[in-house]
Design a protein around this motif. Structure first.
Motif, short mmCIF file in Angstrom:
data_model
loop_
_atom_site.label_atom_id
_atom_site.label_comp_id
_atom_site.label_asym_id
_atom_site.label_seq_id
_atom_site.Cartn_x
_atom_site.Cartn_y
_atom_site.Cartn_z
N GLY A 110 -2.28 11.37 -3.09
CA GLY A 110 -3.04 10.19 -2.70
C GLY A 110 -3.54 10.19 -1.28
N LYS A 136 -6.09 10.78 1.46
CA LYS A 136 -7.55 10.82 1.39
C LYS A 136 -8.20 11.43 2.63
N ARG A 146 0.85 -1.19 0.00
CA ARG A 146 0.00 0.00 0.00
C ARG A 146 0.88 1.24 0.00
N ASP A 205 -1.95 6.28 1.59
CA ASP A 205 -3.24 5.65 1.95
C ASP A 205 -3.41 5.56 3.45
N LYS A 206 -2.30 5.58 4.18
CA LYS A 206 -2.33 5.44 5.63
C LYS A 206 -2.01 6.75 6.34
#
Length: 425
Positions: free
Chosen positions: A62, A64, A11, A15-16
């Motif tokens: 990226g 979010k 990942r 994303d984290k």
């Protein structure tokens, strides 16, 4: 503090991650431009606000989940974000939280510093279980940057904090937080606005200056924020308190902007601007009017998102000698009407009307400005909604200009409606 663990994951680190944007600053050096709005809400580039650059970088990287801490003159900024950044969806594990300074049952205070702005919102950040890293951003700079690359360096270095940094001259470094690093870019000292800043190893006149961008593991940052909150001598500030403490007691890594700067075709420099003064604001906007702009906003691979007002196409009318609607080396936004006038090396925001026989040169005109007939404007920044009266001339007489308007050391005149009203009394 942190263990040196190489990055390995299917990942993306973004994303984290959560981006936390510090957008509460007044920006007093912008004078009347921040009288009714916070610095991150100041207009830039024809259709954007300054904060759009940090937010767009986060989204394009990226990330979010985004939080924005607001404080000074919040309304314009909050309204802009509600209109232009309302497309994040909870069902896609996305979030966009606006976090104004607010009173609680046991407390009645503003954010006391940059670190305190994050500390007061720990409960909101912690409610997202999939957030492992926090990217702390200043909301008042112009640049394009891929934060994923900075996150990777942070994890691979096993750092407690990773700081985005620029190479600046030794003289300019006096206005920044400055880092002294070893050959591996591990920070060995961090000084806030030093009189004699340390230089980069091997260079006598170049320093590494903080961009106000920090990457932390979430758990580690929360631990440090709680420790700092219990220190009664602290200013609750990243640059003054948290970063020096971590440099002394842990591992701080410098991430050079050149590693993650997003360059579009034609961009040679790693473009970053603090548009904190009227002169700097003027020049950064004018950069966009160059044949090959140092900052390319036409790159579809790294778009700058914003709220786009519905407006018709720009229009140029009249074609007579001495009364010809024309613009050269300029950016003209939607809704503008150039009526029998000349615009040269200027940037016009939405819905600007320039009447006949007028001329503009090196002019930054914010939205909804109406410029009367036979007006001559050179080296000006005009605030939103100003009505320039017929026959006004600015840029020819420095003494008269300074009496009527705010005039910078570089000869740029900032004009507001209050200043115009005083002329007519």
């Amino acid at each position: 503090m942190a263990k040196n663990i190489a990055f390995s994951s299917n990942r993306r680190l973004s994303d984290k991650s959560m981006a936390f944007v510090l957008a509460g600053g007044r920006g007093s050096r912008l004078k009347d431009l921040t009288e009714m709005r916070a610095k991150p809400a100041v207009f830039f580039g024809g259709k954007f606000r300054i904060i759009d650059f940090a937010l767009s970088n986060a989204m394009n990287s990226g990330i979010k989940r985004i939080g924005v801490a607001t404080q000074y003159k919040q309304h314009s900024l909050i309204r802009h974000m509600q209109r232009g950044w309302n497309f994040y969806r909870a069902e896609r594990n996305e979030s966009f939280d606006i976090m104004p300074a607010s009173q609680s049952m046991s407390d009645n205070r503003w954010y006391e510093g940059t670190a305190d702005a994050v500390y007061q919102n720990i409960h909101i950040i912690d409610s997202y279980s999939n957030v492992e890293y926090l990217v702390i951003l200043a909301g008042d700079h112009i640049y394009k940057m891929d934060y994923e690359m900075m996150l990777e360096e942070h994890v691979n270095a096993g750092a407690d904090v990773t700081i985005g940094c620029l190479e600046v001259s030794k003289e300019d470094a006096k206005e920044f937080g400055v880092m002294h690093v070893n050959k591996h870019d591990v920070i060995t000292d961090f000084l806030e606005k030093p009189e004699n800043p340390p230089t980069i190893p091997g260079s006598d006149d170049t320093c590494l200056a903080s961009m106000g961008i920090y990457v932390f593991n979430k758990a580690f940052l929360f631990e440090q924020l709680r420790r700092d909150a219990n220190d009664k001598t602290s200013d609750r500030d990243f640059g003054k308190n948290l970063i020096p403490y971590i440099v002394e007691n842990g591992k701080a890594q410098a991430h050079r902007f050149t590693k993650s700067c997003v360059r579009s075709e034609g961009e040679e420099e790693a473009y970053w601007r603090d548009v904190g003064t009227v002169d700097a604001y003027m020049e950064a906007n004018l950069d966009l009017t160059n044949f090959e702009p140092a900052l390319n906003l036409y790159d579809k691979d790294w778009p700058i998102w914003t709220y786009s007002e519905l407006a018709p196409s720009a229009k140029f009318i009249h074609d007579e000698v001495g009364r010809r609607g024309a613009a050269v080396n300029s950016c003209v936004s939607a809704g503008c009407i150039i009526s029998g006038s000349r615009v040269d090396q200027s940037l016009l925001f939405t819905n600007v009307y320039v009447h006949s026989y007028s001329s503009l040169k090196r002019a930054i005109i914010l939205p909804d400005v109406d410029i009367g007939e036979v007006v001559q404007l050179t080296n000006v920044v005009i605030d939103r909604g100003v009505k320039i009266p017929k026959g006004l001339a600015v840029g020819n007489d420095p003494i008269l200009d300074a009496q009527r308007f705010y005039r910078t050391k570089n000869g740029v005149c900032l004009i507001t409606q209050d200043m115009i009203d005083k002329l007519e009394v």
